[in-house]
Design a protein around this motif. Structure first.
Motif, short mmCIF file in Angstrom:
data_model
loop_
_atom_site.label_atom_id
_atom_site.label_comp_id
_atom_site.label_asym_id
_atom_site.label_seq_id
_atom_site.Cartn_x
_atom_site.Cartn_y
_atom_site.Cartn_z
N ALA A 24 0.84 -1.21 0.00
CA ALA A 24 0.00 0.00 0.00
C ALA A 24 0.86 1.25 0.00
O ALA A 24 0.53 2.26 -0.60
CB ALA A 24 -0.92 0.00 1.22
N ARG A 25 1.95 1.15 0.68
CA ARG A 25 2.77 2.34 0.85
C ARG A 25 3.67 2.60 -0.35
O ARG A 25 3.89 3.72 -0.75
CB ARG A 25 3.56 2.11 2.13
N GLU A 70 -13.12 7.71 -2.44
CA GLU A 70 -12.01 8.23 -3.23
C GLU A 70 -12.32 8.20 -4.71
O GLU A 70 -12.15 9.17 -5.43
CB GLU A 70 -10.80 7.31 -3.04
N ARG A 95 -6.67 13.84 -3.64
CA ARG A 95 -7.14 12.62 -3.00
C ARG A 95 -7.63 12.91 -1.60
O ARG A 95 -7.07 13.71 -0.87
CB ARG A 95 -6.01 11.61 -2.98
N LEU A 96 -8.69 12.17 -1.27
CA LEU A 96 -9.27 12.39 0.05
C LEU A 96 -8.62 11.46 1.04
O LEU A 96 -9.25 10.57 1.56
CB LEU A 96 -10.76 12.05 -0.01
N ALA A 155 6.37 10.35 12.83
CA ALA A 155 6.01 10.98 11.56
C ALA A 155 5.69 9.88 10.57
O ALA A 155 6.54 9.05 10.27
CB ALA A 155 7.16 11.83 11.04
N LYS A 156 4.47 9.88 10.08
CA LYS A 156 4.13 8.88 9.07
C LYS A 156 3.51 9.61 7.89
O LYS A 156 2.52 10.31 8.04
CB LYS A 156 3.13 7.87 9.65
N TYR A 157 4.13 9.44 6.73
CA TYR A 157 3.67 10.14 5.54
C TYR A 157 2.98 9.17 4.59
O TYR A 157 3.52 8.10 4.31
CB TYR A 157 4.84 10.80 4.81
N TYR A 158 1.83 9.57 4.10
CA TYR A 158 1.14 8.70 3.15
C TYR A 158 1.20 9.25 1.74
O TYR A 158 0.53 8.77 0.84
CB TYR A 158 -0.32 8.51 3.58
N VAL A 159 1.98 10.29 1.58
CA VAL A 159 2.23 10.81 0.24
C VAL A 159 3.74 10.93 0.08
O VAL A 159 4.43 11.16 1.05
CB VAL A 159 1.58 12.19 0.01
N PRO A 160 4.24 10.78 -1.13
CA PRO A 160 5.70 10.83 -1.29
C PRO A 160 6.23 12.25 -1.09
O PRO A 160 5.71 13.20 -1.65
CB PRO A 160 5.90 10.38 -2.74
N ASP A 176 -0.18 1.36 11.90
CA ASP A 176 -0.42 0.63 10.66
C ASP A 176 -1.70 -0.18 10.71
O ASP A 176 -2.33 -0.42 9.68
CB ASP A 176 0.77 -0.30 10.36
N LEU A 207 -4.44 2.58 6.88
CA LEU A 207 -3.73 1.93 5.79
C LEU A 207 -3.82 2.82 4.56
O LEU A 207 -4.91 3.20 4.16
CB LEU A 207 -4.37 0.57 5.49
N ALA A 208 -2.66 3.13 4.02
CA ALA A 208 -2.61 3.93 2.80
C ALA A 208 -3.39 5.23 2.94
O ALA A 208 -4.04 5.69 2.02
CB ALA A 208 -3.18 3.13 1.62
N GLU A 241 -6.01 5.82 4.60
CA GLU A 241 -7.43 5.69 4.88
C GLU A 241 -7.62 5.02 6.23
O GLU A 241 -6.93 4.06 6.56
CB GLU A 241 -8.11 4.81 3.82
N LEU A 242 -8.61 5.50 6.92
CA LEU A 242 -8.93 4.89 8.21
C LEU A 242 -9.47 3.50 7.94
O LEU A 242 -10.43 3.33 7.20
CB LEU A 242 -10.01 5.74 8.86
#
Lengths: 856, 145
Positions: A132-133, A205, B2-3, B20-25, B118, B122-123, B125-126
């Motif tokens: 996913a990541r 989404e 993206r939502l 710190a957790k990033y879900y976008v690059p 985690d 996930l990704a 999204e809750l």
């Protein structure tokens, strides 16, 4: 020896805890030393040591910004271990550090595949989380079938995570849709709320990006909306419906009822309630009952003590303010109260709402209140207030302003607000009003005089644009001023050296206009037969000006000469040139002034010169449409298309701003006479521009053809639109005398001036956002997937009786989908179908997606 | 647009990032900038103000628990109250897991915190909103160690 060394190393390896403790002791070189250790440890073969090293590295990378990309390969090694603990550390490191550019990305494909197929659900979930990541196109493509299998897994946990991953996979590899979509949709019918939440999240989404493709799924969503008790799920479904209902209004009617049900519940969670309200306001605002209920509920938010709720209440109101102002008006007190809240967010929302309420009748009152707030606020909010007043009042050519005198003085007042930084916009409006509203010119000159005289304002650089407008207005409409001498003095005062040169140039030019005007008055006053100035058509409604004696005129001339002498040597070209022009003119006529006192000869050179200059300045400048340039008829024999078409492509950005005519440039150069309008003729004619200007134009074009767009003009085109050139000066001439009574002004807004709308808009045409090819192929794929489903539904509908019960219909859908599931199992059949679908894809895409009638 | 949740940050009042957790690059340098800006944004806000602030073209929903700021960056159109609950849920789980969690617990057990996160999201999204489910899962995972 080497092995014993490594044994020693692994025995005494610092654990993560040690690392953290060491860090907290705060040695500066600790990090670099630890990095050294880590580098050594990570290369060892023992997987345990390796994984601890990797873990430490991940920590440093996450929280202390250390780069860990170099350890990518080692992460892959660690992941291949069979011990869960190692796998976890490895996957964590991978998820944290891998990107599309990581060279060893290919190596993990197999590992991921192995883990995805593992029977141990925890390993599977690790792999899914990692995918996913970091999912790339390749990974998505290669692992689609595994994800597909997992979507049907018996273990809910795994399915849930697979659903989470699906979105990313679709994103990167749209063809995955063909494989996975059905399973995804099946999960919509699950009873497990967590699963449902995940699926609905995915659809939320997808719908946001492309609502039309998911319309056929509306029945499923509806079922969830009605049945579900889980707030998270409901919120997501509401968002989906918000998007769907805005493109399919019949859906709005259907959905309004369940939404109202939710709103009426006793203990409904605030978050759900808010989402319902937001949905109603944005997409269901045509449904009366729903709207009324939502407005009632929003009031509860507004009066709540919790600042979050207050803010959200205001925010929601602003969504609906456009179409349903009554909702805002009902809650006026709450809005005004919020203006004095401490939270800047809340204040801003309140301001926007107040501005939405502004109309013709209350604009003075509201502006007064807002100006008071502005004076008391911090600079940021102050400028927000001023900005929004400016925007609201100037909308649609000042539609809501009835009393322009009041508005002009308000603009002057704004200039005196200490924090004002909206100079440019105020400048623009002052000039705009000057050119469009004849009756406001007296007030404009009065306000400008006040601004010009004050030496303190010159020091404030934010006000310079306003001063420039004031100077221009004073010069252009000098006939309205009570004391031209005062104006000239103000324009040339020593402190003007603080102004930037471009504005200085404007000041000088205005002084010139004042001079010419005064000289004209003086000289014509000398002739006993000349009519009193008050009746000249250009100077309407002014106060006494013809009191120029020899003394006063010569002191004026001397003062101007003195003021400009020092400028004749400045570095700036514009300033120097103008100063010298004026000085030259003065030199020419100066000696005549004295003579004038004695002789009555009206044919002197000076007299002629003055008359000529007066003539030049007597033309009235009006606002010019940005399309006016193109409406000038093309002289015959001039061929532009051939030369300029190619050029236009290349120089598009250069040429287009040129075509907009900017009346600020008009005001400084009076030699560009082409687009002037004569106000005496405007009432009667729709004249094309006078002949001499079109020949001038032709000449200009020949010399500077580069700067002209190719024009497709025709004579008849000009005929009707010629009026646009004689723009907004259509205030009936009958009004020119009245100074006192403001009542007639009401008529100004009624026969509204021809609004100069820019036909092609101001900016170069924005290219439509080229949606990525991924997005397009994704929606195409989804449409095909659903079309196949839809066709099944259509057949069902024919067999079923006309029945508007939703439940019955969804049951049918379930049947048809189950049938399709069975077909899917037969691999051959499905592949044939998909190939048939592919051939029919082109045709089906262009057809709009049909909403099954069972919805309506 | 993206939502999703774009990132989650846990920062203390001095601006140190605890999670710190990033879900976008994002590049490393960008991440630092983001962390610095978010910290500045939330640390100066009075407790009486709303828990939502605009951040660049998105929204940050934050809440302060003792000395730590929990910040979530989401899309402008997302439901703020729901995410506020989400933060609270996360804190409750941490509390349960570490028994009266404090900042030090998070510092020394960062991998466990990531694990919990985690399971939770996930990704971007809750994915799990039941506290019980997450805690059960965590204990399963613990057994595997």
């Amino acid at each position: 020896m080497a092995s014993s060394n490594s044994l020693m190393d692994s025995l005494f390896q610092r654990s993560l805890e040690d690392l953290i403790k060491g860090l907290r002791l705060g040695e500066s070189t600790f990090i670099s030393r630890s990095l050294e250790e880590i580098r050594r440890e990570i290369k060892l073969t023992d997987l345990s040591t390796k994984s601890v090293a990797l873990q430490k590295l991940s920590y440093l990378a996450a929280l202390h910004g250390v780069d860990m990309a170099w350890a990518a390969f080692h992460a892959v090694e660690v992941v291949s271990s069979s011990r869960f603990a190692h796998k976890r550390i490895g996957y964590h490191a991978i998820a944290q550090s891998f990107s599309d550019q990581t060279p060893v990305m290919l190596l993990i494909t197999n590992q991921l595949r192995k883990d995805l197929n593992s029977s141990n659900e925890h390993e599977v979930s690790l792999a899914l989380e990692c995918l996913a990541r970091i999912g790339t196109d390749d990974l998505a493509r290669d692992l689609t079938s595994e994800v597909f299998t997992l979507l049907g897994s018996s273990k809910a946990l795994v399915r849930k995570k697979a659903i989470g991953v699906v979105l990313r996979v679709f994103d990167k590899y749209p063809d995955a849709v063909k494989v996975c979509f059905k399973r995804l949709v099946e999960n919509l019918e699950s009873s497990d709320p967590q699963l449902l939440s995940a699926v609905v999240g995915v659809f939320c989404e997808l719908t946001a990006k492309d609502p039309r493709s998911y319309l056929p799924l509306a029945p499923e969503f509806y079922k969830i909306l009605v049945d579900s008790r889980n707030n998270w799920v409901l919120i997501k479904v509401l968002k989906i419906f918000a998007k769907l209902a805005s493109i399919e209004p019949r859906l709005a009617k259907k959905v309004a009822d369940p939404v109202c049900e939710h709103m009426r519940k006793q203990n409904v969670g605030k978050s759900l309630l808010f989402e319902c309200i937001r949905t109603v306001f944005s997409s269901l605002s045509d449904q009366e009952t729903a709207l009324k209920l939502a407005v009632a509920k929003i009031r509860e938010f507004l009066v709540d003590d919790d600042p979050n709720l207050k803010y959200l209440g205001l925010h929601a109101l602003s969504i609906v303010a456009g179409k349903h102002l009554w909702a805002v008006l009902e809650n006026k007190e709450a809005v005004v109260k919020a203006m004095s809240d401490e939270d800047p967010n809340v204040k801003l929302e309140a301001l926007h709402l107040l501005m939405a309420m502004v109309n013709e009748d209350n604009v003075t009152e509201i502006s007064r209140i807002l100006m008071n707030y502005a004076l008391k606020s911090d600079p940021l909010f102050c400028n927000e207030i001023i900005g929004s007043i400016l925007v609201a009042c100037s909308r649609d050519s000042y539609e809501i302003i009835v009393d322009f005198d009041w508005y002009v003085s308000l603009l002057g007042e704004m200039a005196r607000v200490p924090h004002c930084q909206r100079g440019k916009e105020i400048e623009h409006q002052l000039i705009d009003i000057g050119t469009r509203v004849k009756d406001a010119r007296l007030e404009l000159v009065r306000v400008s005089r006040a601004l010009l005289i004050d030496p303190a304002l010159l020091g404030n650089q934010f006000l310079h644009p306003i001063l420039s407008a004031a100077a221009w207005a004073s010069g252009e409409y000098v006939e309205f001023s009570k004391s031209p001498y005062e104006i000239a003095e103000a324009l040339l005062q020593p402190r003007t050296c603080l102004l930037p040169d471009s504005i200085r140039a404007i000041y000088i030019h205005s002084a010139f206009k004042v001079l010419v005007f005064s000289l004209g008055a003086y000289f014509s006053a000398q002739e006993p037969t000349s009519p009193p100035l008050a009746q000249e058509s250009t100077s309407s409604g002014h106060s006494v000006v013809n009191g120029f004696t020899y003394n006063s005129i010569s002191s004026l001339v001397n003062m101007i000469e003195l003021g400009l002498c020092s400028l004749s040597g400045t570095i700036d070209v514009e300033v120097q040139e103008r100063a010298k022009n004026v000085l030259g003119f003065i030199g020419m006529i100066k000696h005549e002034i004295a003579e004038k006192a004695t002789s009555q000869n009206s044919e002197t050179e000076a007299h002629r010169a003055i008359a000529f200059m007066e003539d030049v300045f007597s033309e009235e400048l009006g606002p010019v449409s940005s399309t006016a340039q193109e409406k000038v008829p093309l002289p015959e024999g001039l061929e532009l298309n051939e030369n300029l078409e190619g050029l236009q492509e290349i120089c598009r950005e250069v040429l287009e701003p040129m075509a907009e005519s900017d009346y600020s440039s008009d005001k400084v150069s009076f030699s560009v006479a082409k687009l002037r309008i004569r106000d005496q003729e405007e009432a009667s004619s729709s004249l094309p521009p006078p002949l001499e200007s079109s020949s001038l134009l032709a000449e200009h074009r020949k010399r500077h053809g580069l700067y002209y767009l190719s024009s497709q003009k025709s004579e008849d085109h000009n005929d009707r639109e010629g009026n646009d050139n004689n723009t907004s000066n259509e205030y009936p001439p009958a009004n020119e005398i009245s100074v006192d009574s403001f009542k007639p002004k009401k008529k100004i807004s009624k026969p509204r001036p021809v609004v100069v709308k820019l036909d092609e808009g101001d900016e170069p045409k924005r290219k439509p956002d080229a949606s990525s090819s991924n997005d397009e192929s994704l929606s195409r794929a989804i449409q095909t997937a659903l079309m196949g489903k839809g066709k099944g539904k259509e057949k069902e509908k024919e067999r079923v009786k006309e029945n508007h019960e939703m439940n019955v219909d969804t049951e049918n859908i379930e049947q048809s989908s189950r049938r399709e599931k069975k077909n899917k199992k037969n691999g051959e059949r499905s592949s044939k179908r998909s190939s048939r679908r592919q051939r029919g894809k082109e045709a089906s895409v262009t057809k709009p997606v049909e909403v099954p009638d069972l919805l309506l | 647009m993206r939502l999703l949740i774009r990132f989650i940050l846990l920062q203390n009042r001095q601006g140190k990032t605890r999670l710190a957790k990033y879900y976008v690059p994002l590049e490393e340098s960008e991440k630092h900038k983001v962390e610095y800006e978010v910290h500045r944004l939330v640390v100066n806000r009075d407790s009486k103000f709303t828990n939502f602030v605009e951040f660049r073209t998105h929204k940050v929903i934050y809440r302060r628990y003792a000395g730590l700021f929990f910040s979530l960056c989401v899309d402008i159109t997302d439901n703020e109250l729901a995410y506020l609950e989400c933060i609270h849920l996360f804190v409750e789980i941490l509390d349960h897991f570490f028994s009266n969690v404090c900042e030090l617990d998070l510092v020394f057990n960062f991998h466990k915190v990531y694990l919990i996160l985690d399971e939770f999201i996930l990704a971007g999204e809750l994915q799990e909103t039941s506290k019980r489910a997450i805690i059960e899962r965590m204990s399963e995972l613990e057994k595997l160690e």
